[in-house]
Structures are given as C-alpha cells and as structure tokens.
Design a protein around this motif. Structure first.
Motif, short mmCIF file in Angstrom:
data_model
loop_
_atom_site.label_atom_id
_atom_site.label_comp_id
_atom_site.label_asym_id
_atom_site.label_seq_id
_atom_site.Cartn_x
_atom_site.Cartn_y
_atom_site.Cartn_z
N GLN A 58 0.86 -1.33 0.01
CA GLN A 58 0.11 0.03 -0.07
C GLN A 58 1.06 1.27 -0.07
O GLN A 58 0.56 2.28 -0.73
N HIS A 93 -9.61 -2.00 -1.35
CA HIS A 93 -8.42 -2.18 -0.75
C HIS A 93 -7.46 -1.24 -1.07
O HIS A 93 -6.91 -0.56 -0.21
N ASP A 103 -1.86 -1.26 6.08
CA ASP A 103 -2.87 -1.95 5.05
C ASP A 103 -3.79 -0.57 4.71
O ASP A 103 -4.51 -0.65 3.85
#
Ligand code: ADP
Ligand code: MG
Length: 329
Positions: A58, A93, A103
C-alpha cells in the motif's frame, strides 16, 4: 491534464478456491500478459504507465502514484484518482484499505500527506497562508446522486440534482460539505459516511459494488485576500463486470446499463485526455461532468485492479481492453 493508467494485480486470497494464476506482470516493462482464452499458447500483452504485482505494498502504491500529485494540488491543480476493476479485484483495498497502518489505502495516506504539507506551508509562511480542508462524499447509483453523509432512509429517491454554476461548472445541489481540520477528524467523517454506503449494501443487494463512490477533498489556501481552491477526488468505481452475461434480473440489468454507460464515458474521456484531443466528452455522464474531467491542468491517475486467477479470465481481459484504449500511444 496529464493521465497515468497503471495496473495492480492483487495476490491470491487465503480463501480463494481458484489457485490457477493466469495473469502475469513484467513490472520492469510495465506490461501485463494474459492468455488468449481461445488459444492459450498465445499471450496478449498490455502496456501501462506502470504495473504492480502482488508484492506491491500500500505504501508503494501511494509513494509512487499518489504522493507526487500532492505538490500539484498545493499549486492549485486538481487531482483525480480512480480505481477501476471487477468486483473482488482490490479497488476498495487500494483506495480505502484496511485498519492497520500498513494496510491503509491511498485515501487516508493522501489526507495524511495533505495535512502534513498544510501545516508546513502555514509554518513556513508564518501563518500568512491559512489552509482549510473540507470534504464531500457521495455515490452515483443508476445515474442518481446520493449524499453519503445522509443516512439511506433520509435520501430522496430521485437523488440530488446537478446544476451549472456561474462559472459553467457542474455542481451537486444540496451536497453536504464537512470541514475536517485533522486526519483524525477526516477519518471519523469518512468512516461514518462509509457506514451509510455499506448499510445500503445489505438492503439493496451488494449495492456498494454497483455504485461509484466519489470522495472530494477541497483544499482552500488563503493568503491575505487571495484565495486558491483545489480539489483531490478519489473514486472507488462500480464493479466493471458485465452482468448481462451472468444475471438477467431486471434491477441488475438497469444497474448494468447505467454502469456500462458511465464507465464507457469515463474511458472515452481518459483516452481523449491521454491523446491530448481537444474534445473531451466529459458532459456525457454525471460523474465525469461533476468531476469536469480534463477541463483543467490537473493530474489523473487510474489504477486498474486485476485478479490473477482463471475464474476472472474474461472480465480481466475486458478490463485490460478498456484500459488499453486509454494508454498513451
Ligand atoms: P473490490 O473493492 O474491487 O470489490 P476489495 O478491495 O474488496 O475488491 O478486495 C477483495 C478482497 O481482496 C478483499 O478481501 C481484500 O482485502 C483483498 N485484497 C485486494 N487487494 C489486495 C492486496 N493487494 N493485498 C491483499 N489483499 C487484497
Ligand atoms: Mg469494493
């Protein structure tokens, strides 16, 4: 306006039954390869501005694709980020991400970066420049606009109207705008609004994957009497799967027709921008019209989310075909 189209292939999921990976990334060449479904010995290649495989974090997505746009935002340019892809490929996501620090998706990271920079500008100018951040968050479902700060049972079924303001820019009439002065405040508002999105999901049968969620973050910089406004928009698009193939429920068909049309217009706009064409058909769908896509000297990044496995083969191919027409030639 500049545009980058990048691909991100998600990893196999723990509970994923299909383990047959067919999508390949040559990330050094920014190419995605996938077999021709009719003749698997033949591989199709698709070129992007950048390709991220399952190992991409990420942090990496943000640092490479979003962080560089923040300085433009503070110079007064608009920034537009899209996550495009089939349901289950990692759009949410990528955009919102999970709860843990590692995350977190590009949206909370972007806000964190905006606040950091705002505090720095204020400090560097001895508070001569003051920076305010505010947000609006809405979804477009079946071509109707719903404010995500309104609980679903309070919404008018017809949705909110769009009108052109005196500058000729389309605005959503009656949309809530909330000021958020810190990351914590932003996250509270964002989580609260996302709850309104998922609440309707249970009522309207996976509604959330059938709507575009559009977050707009407005940055207002005031120096004396001079005011500069720019907007960062982050859009978690409706799933691009073609439900006409798999589902002939009437409501689904209406949804699909409207999603197909708006994604088609979006693709046409991105293509026109990347080819530096003078006519950008942004008025042809509500979403692109409100975003005024391509109407300023801003920056646009489209992340094409892909699943690696065979069960997505046809949908992955049509996603890649979609994005490929947008790529720079
Ligand atoms: P979409 O929003 O496109 O429908 P999601 O973001 O909900 O897809 O992703 C589907 C599932 O895959 C979720 O459980 C999500 O946590 C997981 N997932 C997606 N991308 C990644 C990734 N890069 N790394 C780990 N898990 C991922
Ligand atoms: Mg999602």
């Amino acid at each position: 306006m500049s545009v980058r189209v990048v691909a991100r292939i998600r990893p196999l999921l723990k509970n994923e039954l299909d383990k047959d990976k067919i999508v390949e990334a040559a990330d050094s060449k920014a190419v995605v390869r996938i077999p021709n479904p009719k003749n698997e010995s033949e591989l199709y290649s698709f070129q992007f501005s950048s390709v991220y495989d399952e190992a991409a974090t990420q942090q990496e997505m943000f640092e490479n694709e979003v962080s560089p746009t923040v300085k433009h935002l503070f110079k007064g340019c608009d920034v537009t980020l899209f996550a495009y892809g089939v349901t289950g490929t990692g759009k949410t996501h990528t955009m919102r991400g999970g709860k843990s620090l590692a995350d977190r998706g590009v949206i909370p990271r972007l806000l964190s970066s905006i606040y950091r920079r705002a505090r720095k500008v204020e400090k560097d100018t001895n508070n001569a420049t003051q920076i305010e951040v505010s947000m609006s968050y809405y979804e477009v479902y079946c071509d109707k606009i719903f404010d995500l700060f309104e609980p679903p049972d309070k919404r008018t079924p017809a949705g909110l109207p769009i009108r052109d303001n005196q500058n000729g820019k389309a605005v959503v009439v009656g949309l809530t705008e909330r000021s958020c002065t810190t990351l914590k405040e932003f996250e509270q508002l964002y989580d609260q609004a996302n709850l309104n999105r998922s609440t309707s999901a249970t009522k309207l049968n996976a509604h959330s994957s059938r709507s575009h969620a559009i977050l707009c973050v407005k940055v207002t910089q005031t120096t004396g009497g001079e005011v500069q406004v720019s907007t960062a928009s982050a859009i978690d698009l409706a799933g691009s799967e073609d439900n006409r193939r798999t589902d002939n429920n009437k409501e689904r068909l209406v949804e699909s027709a409207s999603i197909n049309k708006s994604l088609f217009v979006l693709a046409s706009c991105v293509e026109a921008i990347s080819k530096k064409q003078s006519r950008i058909p942004y008025r042809e769908s509500k979403m692109t019209r409100i975003l005024a896509l391509g109407q300023n000297n801003g920056h646009c990044v489209m992340i094409l989310n892909l699943a690696p496995v065979r069960s997505y083969h046809m949908d992955t191919l049509s996603s890649l075909n979609f994005a490929n027409r947008t790529k720079k030639i």
